[in-house]
Design an enzyme around this catalytic site. Structure first.
Site, PDB file in Angstrom:
ATOM      1  N   ARG A  10       8.195   5.754   3.122  1.00 23.09           N
ATOM      2  CA  ARG A  10       6.899   6.175   2.296  1.00 23.09           C
ATOM      3  C   ARG A  10       5.861   6.289   3.651  1.00 23.09           C
ATOM      4  O   ARG A  10       6.197   5.796   4.597  1.00 23.09           O
ATOM      5  CB  ARG A  10       6.611   4.965   1.506  1.00 23.09           C
ATOM      6  CG  ARG A  10       7.128   5.179   0.169  1.00 23.09           C
ATOM      7  CD  ARG A  10       6.822   6.436  -0.718  1.00 23.09           C
ATOM      8  NE  ARG A  10       7.649   6.320  -1.859  1.00 23.09           N
ATOM      9  CZ  ARG A  10       8.945   6.752  -2.089  1.00 23.09           C
ATOM     10  NH1 ARG A  10       9.694   7.397  -1.066  1.00 23.09           N
ATOM     11  NH2 ARG A  10       9.265   6.833  -3.283  1.00 23.09           N
ATOM     12  N   GLY A  31      13.031   8.161 -10.522  1.00 22.39           N
ATOM     13  CA  GLY A  31      11.870   9.126  -9.841  1.00 22.39           C
ATOM     14  C   GLY A  31      11.522   8.791  -8.780  1.00 22.39           C
ATOM     15  O   GLY A  31      10.793   9.619  -8.094  1.00 22.39           O
ATOM     16  N   TYR A  49       2.028  10.290 -14.555  1.00 18.13           N
ATOM     17  CA  TYR A  49       0.667  10.096 -13.889  1.00 18.13           C
ATOM     18  C   TYR A  49       0.419  11.051 -12.837  1.00 18.13           C
ATOM     19  O   TYR A  49      -0.827  11.632 -12.929  1.00 18.13           O
ATOM     20  CB  TYR A  49       1.243   8.800 -12.774  1.00 18.13           C
ATOM     21  CG  TYR A  49      -0.030   8.663 -11.782  1.00 18.13           C
ATOM     22  CD1 TYR A  49      -1.351   8.248 -12.132  1.00 18.13           C
ATOM     23  CD2 TYR A  49       0.180   8.537 -10.454  1.00 18.13           C
ATOM     24  CE1 TYR A  49      -2.293   8.259 -11.297  1.00 18.13           C
ATOM     25  CE2 TYR A  49      -0.471   8.170  -9.613  1.00 18.13           C
ATOM     26  CZ  TYR A  49      -2.158   8.315  -9.861  1.00 18.13           C
ATOM     27  OH  TYR A  49      -2.921   7.832  -9.089  1.00 18.13           O
ATOM     28  N   ILE A  63      -8.915   0.978  -4.806  1.00 24.87           N
ATOM     29  CA  ILE A  63      -9.438   1.618  -3.962  1.00 24.87           C
ATOM     30  C   ILE A  63     -11.040   2.071  -4.148  1.00 24.87           C
ATOM     31  O   ILE A  63     -11.844   2.167  -3.197  1.00 24.87           O
ATOM     32  CB  ILE A  63      -8.651   3.048  -3.899  1.00 24.87           C
ATOM     33  CG1 ILE A  63      -7.250   2.763  -3.860  1.00 24.87           C
ATOM     34  CG2 ILE A  63      -9.276   4.204  -3.171  1.00 24.87           C
ATOM     35  CD1 ILE A  63      -6.328   4.014  -3.869  1.00 24.87           C
ATOM     36  N   ALA A  66      -9.156   5.956 -13.007  1.00 28.96           N
ATOM     37  CA  ALA A  66      -7.893   6.413 -13.832  1.00 28.96           C
ATOM     38  C   ALA A  66      -7.048   5.116 -13.863  1.00 28.96           C
ATOM     39  O   ALA A  66      -7.013   4.094 -13.182  1.00 28.96           O
ATOM     40  CB  ALA A  66      -7.143   7.519 -12.864  1.00 28.96           C
ATOM     41  N   PHE A 122      -1.406   9.184  -0.425  1.00 32.10           N
ATOM     42  CA  PHE A 122       0.085   8.873  -0.354  1.00 32.10           C
ATOM     43  C   PHE A 122      -0.318   7.262  -0.691  1.00 32.10           C
ATOM     44  O   PHE A 122      -0.912   6.814  -1.497  1.00 32.10           O
ATOM     45  CB  PHE A 122       0.458   9.167   1.109  1.00 32.10           C
ATOM     46  CG  PHE A 122       0.898  10.718   1.048  1.00 32.10           C
ATOM     47  CD1 PHE A 122      -0.096  11.632   0.888  1.00 32.10           C
ATOM     48  CD2 PHE A 122       2.179  11.030   1.093  1.00 32.10           C
ATOM     49  CE1 PHE A 122       0.271  13.122   0.851  1.00 32.10           C
ATOM     50  CE2 PHE A 122       2.604  12.460   0.889  1.00 32.10           C
ATOM     51  CZ  PHE A 122       1.330  13.429   0.640  1.00 32.10           C
TER      52      PHE A 122
HETATM   53  N1  UFG Z   1       9.835  -0.942  -4.218  1.00 36.34           N
HETATM   54  C1  UFG Z   1      10.921  -1.739  -4.138  1.00 36.34           C
HETATM   55  N2  UFG Z   1      10.751  -2.839  -4.917  1.00 36.34           N
HETATM   56  C2  UFG Z   1       9.590  -2.996  -5.743  1.00 36.34           C
HETATM   57  C3  UFG Z   1       8.614  -2.152  -5.645  1.00 36.34           C
HETATM   58  C4  UFG Z   1       8.695  -0.784  -5.041  1.00 36.34           C
HETATM   59  O1  UFG Z   1      11.972  -1.545  -3.544  1.00 36.34           O
HETATM   60  O2  UFG Z   1       9.625  -4.013  -6.664  1.00 36.34           O
HETATM   61  C5  UFG Z   1      10.007   0.442  -3.386  1.00 36.34           C
HETATM   62  C6  UFG Z   1       9.910   1.607  -4.361  1.00 36.34           C
HETATM   63  O3  UFG Z   1      11.232   1.983  -4.596  1.00 36.34           O
HETATM   64  C7  UFG Z   1       9.281   2.829  -2.994  1.00 36.34           C
HETATM   65  C8  UFG Z   1       8.546   1.838  -2.199  1.00 36.34           C
HETATM   66  O4  UFG Z   1       8.922   0.332  -2.580  1.00 36.34           O
HETATM   67  O5  UFG Z   1      10.609   3.220  -2.443  1.00 36.34           O
HETATM   68  C9  UFG Z   1       7.065   2.049  -2.699  1.00 36.34           C
HETATM   69  O6  UFG Z   1       6.943   1.904  -3.982  1.00 36.34           O
HETATM   70  P1  UFG Z   1       5.495   1.578  -4.547  1.00 36.34           P
HETATM   71  O7  UFG Z   1       5.825   1.538  -5.829  1.00 36.34           O
HETATM   72  O8  UFG Z   1       4.707   0.724  -3.695  1.00 36.34           O
HETATM   73  O9  UFG Z   1       4.830   3.111  -4.334  1.00 36.34           O
HETATM   74  P2  UFG Z   1       5.180   4.763  -4.926  1.00 36.34           P
HETATM   75  O10 UFG Z   1       5.791   5.179  -3.589  1.00 36.34           O
HETATM   76  O11 UFG Z   1       6.071   4.507  -5.921  1.00 36.34           O
HETATM   77  O12 UFG Z   1       4.102   5.123  -5.582  1.00 36.34           O
HETATM   78  C10 UFG Z   1       2.724   5.242  -4.852  1.00 36.34           C
HETATM   79  C11 UFG Z   1       1.568   5.079  -5.786  1.00 36.34           C
HETATM   80  C12 UFG Z   1       1.592   6.235  -6.637  1.00 36.34           C
HETATM   81  C13 UFG Z   1       1.462   7.522  -5.789  1.00 36.34           C
HETATM   82  C14 UFG Z   1       2.479   7.458  -5.160  1.00 36.34           C
HETATM   83  C15 UFG Z   1       2.244   8.673  -3.870  1.00 36.34           C
HETATM   84  O13 UFG Z   1       1.822   3.792  -6.650  1.00 36.34           O
HETATM   85  O14 UFG Z   1       0.361   6.002  -7.723  1.00 36.34           O
HETATM   86  O15 UFG Z   1       2.580   6.419  -4.130  1.00 36.34           O
HETATM   87  O16 UFG Z   1       3.199   8.546  -2.870  1.00 36.34           O
HETATM   88  F1  UFG Z   1       1.391   8.558  -6.471  1.00 36.34           F
END
Ligand code: UFG
Length: 340
Positions: A232, A296, A152, A11, A86, A180
């Site tokens: 998301r 989570g 985090y 970013i 970070a 997001f």
């Molecule tokens: N997912 C999968 N398989 C994978 C990886 C992710 O199904 O191998 C799914 C996750 O379960 C989730 C979605 O894809 O439903 C998005 O997952 P990400 O790991 O890409 O992102 P997150 O929503 O977990 O988290 C991101 C950032 C965080 C931030 C958060 C806030 O990584 O730093 O968005 O919305 F805090």
């Protein structure tokens, strides 16, 4: 001159491009633990096409190194700081909390104290939707209670909760930006998302499509959503960068003294829809495994970003998932950076 910590990261490099393209000189402070020296070089290269772009200097070091910060402030007239440096891996933060409290929280406190000492009174702070935890409602407004469900988010929330005190006691003007799901890459294809250990959805599916991963697993298809997978709010990294410029300008103009803004599109997209967008980008279908839910993961995370639209004049340019995924696909196809 603007100090941007973490400016060699994913970013951060897009933010540096946006700020320098607007004519500001930039000092990047990055310890390259997750950032990449090549990113700073790439930004310099692509700014050659911009008339009136500012200069970029890269200083390698920790964002909380107070003597280094004093030195930077002595050598440069720092008008404002954009603090992105970070760690941001949710899973890792649950296994190694100390790493996140040290790097994200403690280092930020040292940075804040250096700003106070050097009379730098404007800060754009990089925060996250992870401060909300399991949302009580969607879309999530900024007033939503903060109950982070991972370390985090907690490490960021702690700094957010300190900022009002820095405002009252020392006159720090600040804007916190709660991102997001950042995704996509600059239109040039020269900078984009490259992590040593990838855990994010869009790059993982793209790496699978490119044959650089043997499998991709959907974390749960039994959520109470229209196709059973999590929803998301994916926001293009260049739109995030634009918001940083607007926040900086609002602080410099004295229009904002302390404010928090969500940054998302407010459009829900499921994991399956992301996979379909990658299939569209690469022109073939992908086989994916279905695994258990990831600990989570909220089923839905959706931003209300109306405040940023109304007050900062933020206008995302790439709100469509397919544009976001196409830009990420293009970046991954062109990317040939050495490992840093
Ligand atoms: N997912 C999968 N398989 C994978 C990886 C992710 O199904 O191998 C799914 C996750 O379960 C989730 C979605 O894809 O439903 C998005 O997952 P990400 O790991 O890409 O992102 P997150 O929503 O977990 O988290 C991101 C950032 C965080 C931030 C958060 C806030 O990584 O730093 O968005 O919305 F805090």
């Amino acid at each position: 001159m603007i100090l941007i910590t973490g400016g060699a990261g994913y970013i951060g490099s897009h933010v540096v491009k946006e700020i320098a393209a607007a004519g500001f000189d930039v000092v990047i402070l990055d310890n390259l633990s997750t950032g990449n020296r090549v990113a700073a070089e790439a930004v310099r290269t692509l700014l050659r096409d911009y008339d009136g772009a500012g200069q970029i200097e890269l200083v390698i070091g920790d964002c909380g190194n107070e003597s280094l910060l004093d030195q930077i402030c002595r050598q440069h007239p720092i008008d404002a700081v954009i603090h992105l440096a970070a760690f941001s891996e949710v899973g890792e933060s649950m296994r190694d909390a100390a790493k996140y409290f040290s790097n994200n929280t403690a280092q930020s406190i040292y940075l804040l104290n250096s700003l106070k000492r050097n009379r730098v009174d404007k800060l754009v702070f990089s925060s996250t939707a992870a401060v909300y935890g399991q949302p009580l409602r969607n879309p999530i407004p900024e007033e939503h209670p903060l109950q982070p469900s991972n370390v985090y988010g907690l490490s960021k929330m702690m700094i957010e909760s300190m900022l009002p005190r820095y405002r009252v006691n020392y006159g720090l003007n600040y804007i916190s930006l709660r991102y997001f799901n950042a995704a996509g890459a600059d239109a040039s294809g020269l900078i984009g998302e490259k992590h040593r250990q990838e855990s994010h959805l869009i790059p993982l599916v793209i790496l699978r499509a490119m044959g650089r991963r043997d499998r991709f697993t959907i974390f749960g298809d039994d959520y109470d959503t229209y196709d059973g997978t999590c929803l998301r709010d994916y926001i293009h990294v260049s739109d995030l960068a634009q918001a940083h410029l607007l926040a900086l300008q609002a602080l410099l103009a004295g229009n904002v003294r302390e404010r928090v803004y969500n940054l998302g599109n407010g459009r829900p997209h499921s994991v399956r829809e992301v996979i379909a967008a990658v299939e569209q980008a690469c022109g073939r279908s992908l086989t994916c495994d279905i695994g258990p839910r990831r600990l989570g993961d909220p089923s839905i995370l959706l931003a209300s970003s109306q405040r940023a639209v109304d007050e900062l004049g933020w206008k995302p340019q790439y709100p469509h998932l397919q544009n976001i995924v196409d830009s990420a696909w293009r970046w991954h196809r062109l990317e040939n950076w050495p490992e840093s």
